[in-house]
Scaffold this active site. Structure first.
Site: not given
Ligand SMILES: *Cc1c(COP(=O)(O)O)cnc(C)c1O
Length: 353
Positions: A250, A33
């Site tokens: 700034y 993702k």
């Molecule tokens: C993002 C996510 C993961 C992965 O999590 P990590 O901490 O990056 O390993 C696993 N399961 C779900 C449902 C997620 O949303």
């Protein structure tokens, strides 16, 4: 290049192999993702696939379609929600979705599309998913009405990286295993990276869902030979020796002293250098820490060159904004490495090594 991210494919492959080893070759659902945590989903998905990963997790329909359009024909699970106008694409692109509520069930029933689904149980994350008390009702209903093909059931840890929260995590795990013990589905999964590192010996599931660990970042206290994959880099584009006290950036938040060497770096908060690092963080130049001074601007920020390298630095020198120190830097501004990585913007060119 003014700002870029170097992505080390060898290290990514090392991490995949390490994860396979510590998980006893359980199936891996590679989490891709948010553009593979900022690493670039097109390249990263290819490497995962080449290294035997056959299931991918994304947040949205758009992310799933991007994978399909880039040649990923394997299973893709959307972990996030599906809106009613997205159901056509689910079928068109053959994507598995998460069913997390009776509202989701109603939506699927209305569309009559018979999607592939994973049912989510909320064992303590408090985000989406059926409460343990209603999971079986949902499961049995879907089984009976045949409105969807159930491929998996899953849950999600909320504090698996926190040692003091072992009891909470074990409760989540026990609840999940109790509820799914007698259920016959292809995949049962609960482990994110931290769950995989801290609890794997206690987990009976046949699928794990590592994200951040693939990218070489260990958010737990356990020692593990993960290798950092991404280095965020930029350059010195201006140098000035301070001749008398002068304000930097700034809002006059830093007053440079006579004799200080101030470098301007060609990256800013629009690239992913969090503004919270103003007067707080550091970068590495010639492997020496140099403090960020003044407010971080949109496209540039300033650092005070450490006295040990004052004679060495020159225009164009490479600056490491972060690499394996990403956890430390995230802590420094009360955030997490996930947020730093996913803040890298389109302007930062991804360079694959
Ligand atoms: C993002 C996510 C993961 C992965 O999590 P990590 O901490 O990056 O390993 C696993 N399961 C779900 C449902 C997620 O949303």
């Amino acid at each position: 290049m003014r700002a870029w991210a170097e992505i080390d494919i060898k290290n990514l492959e090392h991490n995949i192999n390490l994860i396979k080893k510590i998980s006893n070759n359980k199936d891996i659902l590679g989490i891709l993702k948010a553009d593979a945590y900022g690493h670039g989903v097109v390249e990263i998905s290819k490497v995962l696939k080449k290294n035997g990963i056959k299931i991918f997790g994304v947040a949205s329909v758009e992310e799933a379609i991007e994978l399909r359009k880039n040649g990923i024909e394997d299973d893709i699970l959307i972990l996030g929600c599906i809106l009613s106008d997205e159901y056509d694409d689910i079928i068109k692109y053959n994507i598995s979705i998460t069913v997390a509520s009776f509202d989701d069930i109603k939506n699927i029933e209305k569309t009559k599309i018979y999607p592939k689904i994973h049912i989510a149980i909320d064992t303590g994350m408090g985000r989406r998913g059926f409460f343990p008390e209603s999971f079986l009702e949902a499961y049995n209903y879907i089984k009976k009405t045949k409105i969807a093909k159930i491929e998996g059931v899953y849950s999600h840890f909320s504090v698996a990286d926190v040692e003091e929260e072992k009891e909470y995590t074990m409760n989540q795990l026990n609840e999940f295993e109790r509820l799914t013990k007698n259920i016959d589905v292809k995949y049962k999964h609960i482990s994110n990276s931290a769950g995989m590192i801290n609890y794997l010996d206690k987990i009976n599931c046949n699928l794990i869902r590592p994200g951040i660990a693939l990218y070489g970042i260990n958010t737990t206290n356990k020692k593990l030979d993960l290798k950092n994959v991404l280095k965020f880099k930029s350059r010195i584009v201006h140098l000035k020796k301070i001749d008398k006290p002068r304000y930097i950036s700034y809002m006059k938040k830093y007053l440079a002293k006579e004799g200080e060497l101030i470098a301007t770096i060609s990256a800013g908060y629009a690239d992913g250098v969090k503004r919270a690092f103003s007067n707080k963080g550091y970068v590495k130049i010639h492997n020496v820490k140099c403090k960020i001074v003044g407010l971080v601007c949109m496209d540039q920020f300033m650092v005070s060159i450490d006295s040990s390298i004052i004679d060495k630095v020159k225009l164009g020198d490479e600056v490491i904004i972060y690499d394996e120190n990403i956890v430390e830097l995230a802590n420094m501004i009360d955030t997490i490495p996930y947020e730093l990585l996913t803040s890298l913007s389109k302007r930062v060119k991804r360079v694959y090594l």
